[in-house]
Design a protein around this motif. Structure first.
Motif, short mmCIF file in Angstrom:
data_model
loop_
_atom_site.label_atom_id
_atom_site.label_comp_id
_atom_site.label_asym_id
_atom_site.label_seq_id
_atom_site.Cartn_x
_atom_site.Cartn_y
_atom_site.Cartn_z
N ILE A 1 51.06 26.88 38.50
CA ILE A 1 50.69 25.89 37.48
C ILE A 1 51.43 24.58 37.73
N LEU A 2 52.73 24.67 38.05
CA LEU A 2 53.52 23.48 38.34
C LEU A 2 52.93 22.70 39.51
N TRP A 3 52.73 23.38 40.64
CA TRP A 3 52.28 22.68 41.84
C TRP A 3 50.84 22.21 41.72
N ASN A 4 50.05 22.89 40.92
CA ASN A 4 48.69 22.42 40.66
C ASN A 4 48.73 21.09 39.90
N GLU A 5 49.65 21.00 38.95
CA GLU A 5 49.83 19.75 38.19
C GLU A 5 50.30 18.62 39.11
N VAL A 6 51.26 18.93 39.97
CA VAL A 6 51.78 17.93 40.90
C VAL A 6 50.69 17.50 41.86
N ASN A 7 49.90 18.46 42.34
CA ASN A 7 48.82 18.15 43.28
C ASN A 7 47.76 17.26 42.63
N ASN A 8 47.39 17.56 41.39
CA ASN A 8 46.40 16.74 40.69
C ASN A 8 46.90 15.31 40.53
N TRP A 9 48.19 15.17 40.19
CA TRP A 9 48.75 13.83 40.05
C TRP A 9 48.73 13.08 41.39
N GLN B 1 46.92 13.53 44.11
CA GLN B 1 45.59 13.20 44.61
C GLN B 1 44.99 12.01 43.88
N ASN B 2 45.40 11.78 42.63
CA ASN B 2 44.87 10.67 41.84
C ASN B 2 45.74 9.42 41.89
N GLU B 3 46.90 9.53 42.56
CA GLU B 3 47.79 8.38 42.71
C GLU B 3 47.56 7.80 44.10
N LYS B 4 46.82 6.71 44.18
CA LYS B 4 46.37 6.15 45.47
C LYS B 4 47.53 5.78 46.38
N ALA B 5 48.66 5.38 45.80
CA ALA B 5 49.77 4.89 46.63
C ALA B 5 50.58 6.00 47.28
N VAL B 6 50.39 7.26 46.86
CA VAL B 6 51.13 8.36 47.49
C VAL B 6 50.64 8.53 48.92
N PRO B 7 51.53 8.50 49.92
CA PRO B 7 51.11 8.63 51.32
C PRO B 7 50.36 9.93 51.57
N GLU B 8 49.44 9.87 52.52
CA GLU B 8 48.58 11.03 52.79
C GLU B 8 49.38 12.23 53.29
N ASN B 9 50.44 12.01 54.04
CA ASN B 9 51.23 13.15 54.53
C ASN B 9 51.93 13.87 53.39
N ILE B 10 52.31 13.13 52.35
CA ILE B 10 52.94 13.76 51.19
C ILE B 10 51.90 14.50 50.36
N LYS B 11 50.71 13.91 50.21
CA LYS B 11 49.64 14.61 49.51
C LYS B 11 49.32 15.93 50.18
N LEU B 12 49.28 15.91 51.52
CA LEU B 12 48.98 17.12 52.27
C LEU B 12 50.08 18.16 52.09
#
Length: 313
Positions: free
Chosen positions: A243-251, A253-264
């Motif tokens: 549940i925690l990491w799903n919340e972090v992942n949703n945030w 993916q919707n935060e455009k400035a987060v670098p792609e390597n961190i999103k991955l």
């Protein structure tokens, strides 16, 4: 410095007085905000006595006087605060005399948004120590060495090797800096809400190390610690991590400035916990799928300690 200490109170009649008095002993603390969250015990009565006894103690409840959880309770405390800086303290924990020693110096720099330190452990009983020593031991919850602010966010996400972590009890934030965040604590999270908050806080704000080699506050461990309990409707403790990491992942993916390597990386962490918390047959089916579609995701998961542990369970 004018520091407001936010203390969410739930089922803490035995401990909240110690928490309050530990903060009252610090001259930088101009107010202590108690937000009582519809406790089933006598916490409200204890809080009322504290508020009547000490001028610096202010007591609030939610407008409907119902239970809303730690996130909404801390948010209300921030809303009611009047200090220039915000510090947090759980009602069963307490501060040490050196709590704001580093902050006094560091916050002279107006570019510093927040300062974090180390948290120690105090067992309230031998039973509590026997029960939770394997989890907490006598270790400090801390960041192992001093890092620049830009390294804190990836460090907390487990992208910097042995980075460590810090607790919200050992964090102090410039109140005006909260404006950089779109959301404070998320009321939909009932467990790990502070971890999720610290992830986002470290992304938006510049956080600096204070005293990290010795405790500035103590985690009070007793038989009824909220963080060590898991919803009875969940079959495995790791479900709350999903549940925690799903919340972090949703945030992310919707935060455009987060670098792609961190999103991955965040997506892979979520996958690792998802795989770890399914039945054995499905677990290996999911592993086979990701071996074909994203080998690095599985490699990332296999080197995650939590994932390794639950993989063979």
């Amino acid at each position: 410095m004018k520091i407001s200490v936010i203390i969410p109170v739930y089922n803490a009649e035995k401990y909240v007085s110690q928490a309050v008095e530990s903060a009252l002993g610090l001259e930088e603390v101009t107010e202590i905000i108690l937000v009582e969250d519809k406790s089933p015990d006598h916490s409200l009565q204890v809080c009322r006595k504290l508020a009547s006894r000490y001028d610096r103690v202010k007591l609030f409840q939610h407008p409907d006087e119902k239970n809303h959880g730690a996130s909404a309770t801390r948010n209300l405390g921030i809303e009611k605060s009047t200090g220039d800086f915000i510090a947090f303290l759980d009602a069963d924990d307490y501060y040490l005399s050196n709590r704001f020693d580093a902050e006094r110096e560091l916050f002279r720099n107006p570019e510093i948004d927040g300062v974090y330190g180390a948290l120690g452990v105090h067992y309230y009983s031998e039973k509590a120590k026997e029960q939770y020593y394997p989890l907490f031991k006598n270790s400090l919850t801390t960041v192992y060495q001093k890092h620049d602010p830009e390294d804190v966010f990836p460090g907390l996400l487990n992208m910097r090797g042995s980075f460590g972590l810090f607790s919200i009890d050992a964090l102090t934030v410039r109140k005006s800096s909260f404006k950089k965040m779109k959301t404070l604590f998320k009321p939909n999270l009932r467990l790990h809400e502070d971890t999720e908050f610290l992830f986002r806080l470290s992304y938006y704000l510049d956080l600096y190390p204070g005293i990290i080699d010795k405790a500035v506050a103590m985690r009070g461990v007793h038989e009824n610690n909220r963080i060590t309990k898991v919803d009875k409707n969940r079959t495995k403790p790791g479900v709350s991590r999903v549940i925690l990491w799903n919340e972090v992942n949703n945030w992310a993916q919707n935060e455009k400035a987060v670098p792609e390597n961190i999103k991955l990386h965040i997506e892979r962490m979520l996958r690792s916990f998802e795989i770890a918390n399914v039945p054995r047959l499905k677990k290996w089916t999911m592993i086979a799928k990701y071996l074909l579609t994203d080998y690095q995701s599985i490699r990332s998961g296999l080197y995650n300690i939590n994932f390794r542990y639950t993989l063979v369970s």
